[in-house]
Design an enzyme around this catalytic site. Structure first.
Site, mmCIF file in Angstrom:
data_model
loop_
_atom_site.group_PDB
_atom_site.id
_atom_site.type_symbol
_atom_site.label_atom_id
_atom_site.label_comp_id
_atom_site.label_asym_id
_atom_site.label_seq_id
_atom_site.Cartn_x
_atom_site.Cartn_y
_atom_site.Cartn_z
ATOM 1 N N HIS A 19 -26.921 -27.971 56.866
ATOM 2 C CA HIS A 19 -26.286 -27.230 55.778
ATOM 3 C C HIS A 19 -25.239 -26.282 56.366
ATOM 4 O O HIS A 19 -25.066 -26.223 57.594
ATOM 5 C CB HIS A 19 -27.332 -26.497 54.931
ATOM 6 N N CYS A 127 -47.077 -20.703 62.575
ATOM 7 C CA CYS A 127 -46.164 -21.050 61.482
ATOM 8 C C CYS A 127 -45.448 -22.334 61.847
ATOM 9 O O CYS A 127 -44.716 -22.386 62.835
ATOM 10 C CB CYS A 127 -45.140 -19.941 61.231
ATOM 11 N N CYS A 130 -41.512 -22.073 61.853
ATOM 12 C CA CYS A 130 -40.916 -21.528 63.089
ATOM 13 C C CYS A 130 -41.386 -22.304 64.312
ATOM 14 O O CYS A 130 -40.869 -22.104 65.398
ATOM 15 C CB CYS A 130 -41.325 -20.075 63.325
ATOM 16 N N CYS A 144 -45.550 -16.165 56.753
ATOM 17 C CA CYS A 144 -44.464 -15.869 57.678
ATOM 18 C C CYS A 144 -43.282 -15.392 56.836
ATOM 19 O O CYS A 144 -42.885 -16.074 55.886
ATOM 20 C CB CYS A 144 -44.090 -17.131 58.451
ATOM 21 N N LYS A 292 -30.892 -15.700 53.384
ATOM 22 C CA LYS A 292 -30.529 -16.678 54.411
ATOM 23 C C LYS A 292 -30.489 -18.082 53.806
ATOM 24 O O LYS A 292 -31.395 -18.452 53.061
ATOM 25 C CB LYS A 292 -31.555 -16.641 55.545
ATOM 26 N N LYS A 295 -33.126 -24.541 54.789
ATOM 27 C CA LYS A 295 -33.643 -25.795 54.243
ATOM 28 C C LYS A 295 -34.969 -25.577 53.540
ATOM 29 O O LYS A 295 -35.177 -26.001 52.431
ATOM 30 C CB LYS A 295 -33.910 -26.736 55.416
HETATM 31 N N1 MSP Z 1 -34.877 -26.267 66.809
HETATM 32 C C1 MSP Z 1 -34.758 -24.857 66.870
HETATM 33 C C2 MSP Z 1 -33.817 -24.428 67.992
HETATM 34 C C3 MSP Z 1 -34.202 -24.918 69.345
HETATM 35 S S1 MSP Z 1 -33.036 -24.433 70.539
HETATM 36 C C4 MSP Z 1 -33.744 -24.818 72.002
HETATM 37 C C5 MSP Z 1 -34.211 -24.329 65.537
HETATM 38 N N2 MSP Z 1 -33.638 -25.241 64.739
HETATM 39 S S2 MSP Z 1 -33.026 -24.929 63.302
HETATM 40 O O1 MSP Z 1 -32.564 -26.194 62.803
HETATM 41 O O2 MSP Z 1 -33.972 -24.224 62.507
HETATM 42 O O3 MSP Z 1 -31.832 -23.950 63.516
HETATM 43 C C6 MSP Z 1 -30.791 -24.302 64.392
HETATM 44 C C7 MSP Z 1 -29.773 -23.176 64.505
HETATM 45 O O4 MSP Z 1 -29.149 -22.995 63.224
HETATM 46 C C8 MSP Z 1 -30.414 -21.842 64.879
HETATM 47 O O5 MSP Z 1 -29.634 -21.175 65.857
HETATM 48 C C9 MSP Z 1 -30.400 -21.077 63.591
HETATM 49 O O6 MSP Z 1 -30.286 -19.688 63.757
HETATM 50 C C10 MSP Z 1 -29.145 -21.632 62.938
HETATM 51 N N3 MSP Z 1 -29.165 -21.429 61.500
HETATM 52 C C11 MSP Z 1 -29.991 -22.007 60.567
HETATM 53 N N4 MSP Z 1 -29.714 -21.459 59.352
HETATM 54 C C12 MSP Z 1 -28.723 -20.539 59.467
HETATM 55 C C13 MSP Z 1 -28.000 -19.733 58.591
HETATM 56 N N5 MSP Z 1 -28.271 -19.685 57.304
HETATM 57 N N6 MSP Z 1 -26.978 -19.000 59.101
HETATM 58 C C14 MSP Z 1 -26.627 -19.061 60.428
HETATM 59 N N7 MSP Z 1 -27.296 -19.799 61.287
HETATM 60 C C15 MSP Z 1 -28.409 -20.476 60.863
HETATM 61 O O7 MSP Z 1 -34.300 -23.141 65.306
#
Ligand code: MSP
Length: 501
Positions: A19, A127, A130, A144, A292, A295
């Site tokens: 997204h 969780c 996370c 969480c 925030k 998903k």
């Molecule tokens: N799989 C872990 C990261 C492992 S790194 C060794 C993870 N995945 S995630 O899909 O949840 O998120 C991936 C990245 O997208 C993270 O850095 C997270 O902060 C970023 N974001 C997810 N949603 C976001 C927003 N709404 N805004 C900005 N960044 C966001 O965490």
């Protein structure tokens, strides 16, 4: 000699589609990567997918396919999304690849050899959102706070623990004595985490989907030990030559995962005797209606939808301008349309269209000769300096703002010089030359500086200035000479959004 610059983003969970929140991180990292390439660094830009863990096993099961079929399908979709956004990564790692498992096994072997692994019972909360162990204090109303719609799990299992607490002092020193954690505003938060450090479980008993724990076919490697190692395994670690890339210069991650990147990861590397990365940049969140974008919490916008209305370049520019790179910012379609109309179509689009068309009308399409001595030339020079200073401290939003200040000064310059009046009297030919040459130079500077932000349209703008060469180094833009170039009108680079598809 060129500097090596190894930049990474977080690897995303393969449990759904990307997204616009994910896009913020990738667009920011891509803009930094493009900027550094243009400064002459030998850049290696790594992205990838985090494909193991319970969360992904659950989403595959819900879709009725095997985990590997599921993650393979998603990896294809995520890569397609990054292509739509013009993300110029050099390598894309999936944690289900054999090259990655090799790195994880070597990390475990070294950490164990160093005496930092022991067996104990983990009894506590977990969780799945996370993929993290939680204490009672972390929960709000029994949930969480980041995944309020998920049930928290209670675990009691015999696991392998990593002696994280042994690294408290070294971590403290790393954070206080270097630029490891940026922006600086995040440093205290990390120091607090270090103060409260406890050993962590790094295996999951009975979990089927994940890298197998050495000699324990029923146990999976904890997904964060697995995932964090991607940065290292992508360099070919432990094979000879991996240090050509390692240590990473910059891990770009969201502020929600700094504990993993600024505490767990450097400690694991210290234990394994591997150099720690030079720095972590924690960006903020893209929010929608204040919350925030996430998903698991619903209400997201996908990448195809994001680029459909205004195009990839306008979207890239918008997110980096609207969301400060060091804190949060809100997304709304109205704000995107507003910036597209006022800054891209009106300010920059008009400047480009009228400059090019006046050069056509008054000088047969050829940039006249005139020394770079106008007030606009001076402002353009200052803009280059300001931009470089801001980009070097990763203030992407401020760097973009500096260039748009130049755009607006250039438009005022057009108004005050009124070339259409100068053109009426041949006695003003010198002054008209000076005006048009100065405007052409300013456009060259703008397209060069904004190129990392909007590679597509800025590439076209640069080409329309009649230069077949590639954009010169940023510093040289300050003394750009376009004399004698035949400019082209080309297509309208920034159509007003209501006229766009
Ligand atoms: N799989 C872990 C990261 C492992 S790194 C060794 C993870 N995945 S995630 O899909 O949840 O998120 C991936 C990245 O997208 C993270 O850095 C997270 O902060 C970023 N974001 C997810 N949603 C976001 C927003 N709404 N805004 C900005 N960044 C966001 O965490």
């Amino acid at each position: 000699m060129n500097n090596r610059f190894f930049i990474t983003t977080a690897i995303d969970y393969a449990n759904g589609l990307p997204h616009i929140g994910h896009a913020l991180e990738k667009i920011g990292a891509d803009t930094i990567a493009r900027y550094r390439r243009h400064r002459g660094d030998s850049v290696h830009f790594l992205m990838g997918m985090d494909e193991h863990g319970l969360k992904i096993a659950q989403s595959a099961a819900a879709a009725g396919v095997s985990p590997i079929e599921w993650t393979t399908r998603l990896a294809g979709e995520w890569r397609a999304a990054w292509q739509l956004l013009d993300i110029s990564y050099d390598d894309f790692i999936r944690t289900t690849e054999p090259r990655h498992a090799v790195g994880v096994y070597e990390m475990i072997r070294r950490i164990r050899e160093n005496g930092d692994l022991y067996q104990a019972t983990y009894a506590g909360f977990y969780c799945v959102g996370c993929e993290a162990y939680k204490s009672e204090d972390d929960l709000v109303d029994g949930h969480c706070p980041e995944h309020p719609s998920r049930e928290i799990q209670w675990l009691e299992e015999e696991n392998w623990f990593f002696r994280l607490s042994a690294y408290r002092d070294r971590l403290r020193a790393l954070v206080t004595e270097s630029d490891f954690v940026r922006p600086e505003s995040r440093r205290n938060e990390v120091l607090r985490m270090i103060d409260e450090i406890k050993d962590i479980s790094v295996s999951r008993a009975g979990l089927k989907w994940g890298i197998r724990w050495p000699d324990e076919p029923e146990t999976a490697v904890y997904v964060w030990l697995d995932a964090l190692t991607n940065y290292l395994s992508a360099t070919g670690f432990p094979a000879e030559g991996y240090e050509r890339l390692w240590p990473a210069d910059l891990h770009v991650v969201g502020k929600d995962i700094i504990r993993f990147h600024c505490v767990y990861w450097p400690a694991m590397l210290m234990s394994a005797g591997v150099e720690t990365p030079r720095g972590v940049w924690a960006h903020g969140w893209m929010t929608m209606s204040g919350g925030k974008i996430s998903k698991s919490e619903g209400g997201t916008i996908g990448i195809p939808a994001a680029v459909e209305r205004h195009g990839a370049d306008a979207f890239r520019y918008f997110v980096l301008r609207e969301v400060p790179w060091d804190s949060d910012g809100n997304f709304s379609w109205d704000r995107l349309a507003e910036r597209d109309t006022s800054e891209l179509a009106n300010d920059l689009g008009n400047l480009a269209n009228r400059t090019l068309s006046m050069i056509h009308r008054y000088r047969g399409g050829v940039v006249p000769e005139a020394p770079a001595t106008t007030e606009l030339d001076q402002i353009a020079k200052e803009t280059v300096e300001k931009y470089l200073e801001r980009m070097d401290r990763l203030a992407l939003h401020e760097a973009a703002a500096a260039v748009f200040e130049l755009v607006s000064r250039a438009n005022s310059f057009v108004e005050s010089r009124a070339p259409w009046k100068l053109a009426r009297d041949p006695a003003n030919a010198g002054s008209l030359d000076e005006t048009l040459a100065s405007l052409a130079r300013a456009l060259g500077v703008v397209s060069g500086l904004l190129h990392p932000f909007m590679p597509g349209r800025m590439g076209e703008l640069w080409t329309s200035l009649g230069t077949s060469e590639t954009i010169p180094p940023f510093e040289d833009l300050a003394s750009l000479d376009l004399t004698g170039r035949t400019v082209s009108m080309g297509a309208v680079l920034f159509p007003r959004p209501e006229l766009a598809k």
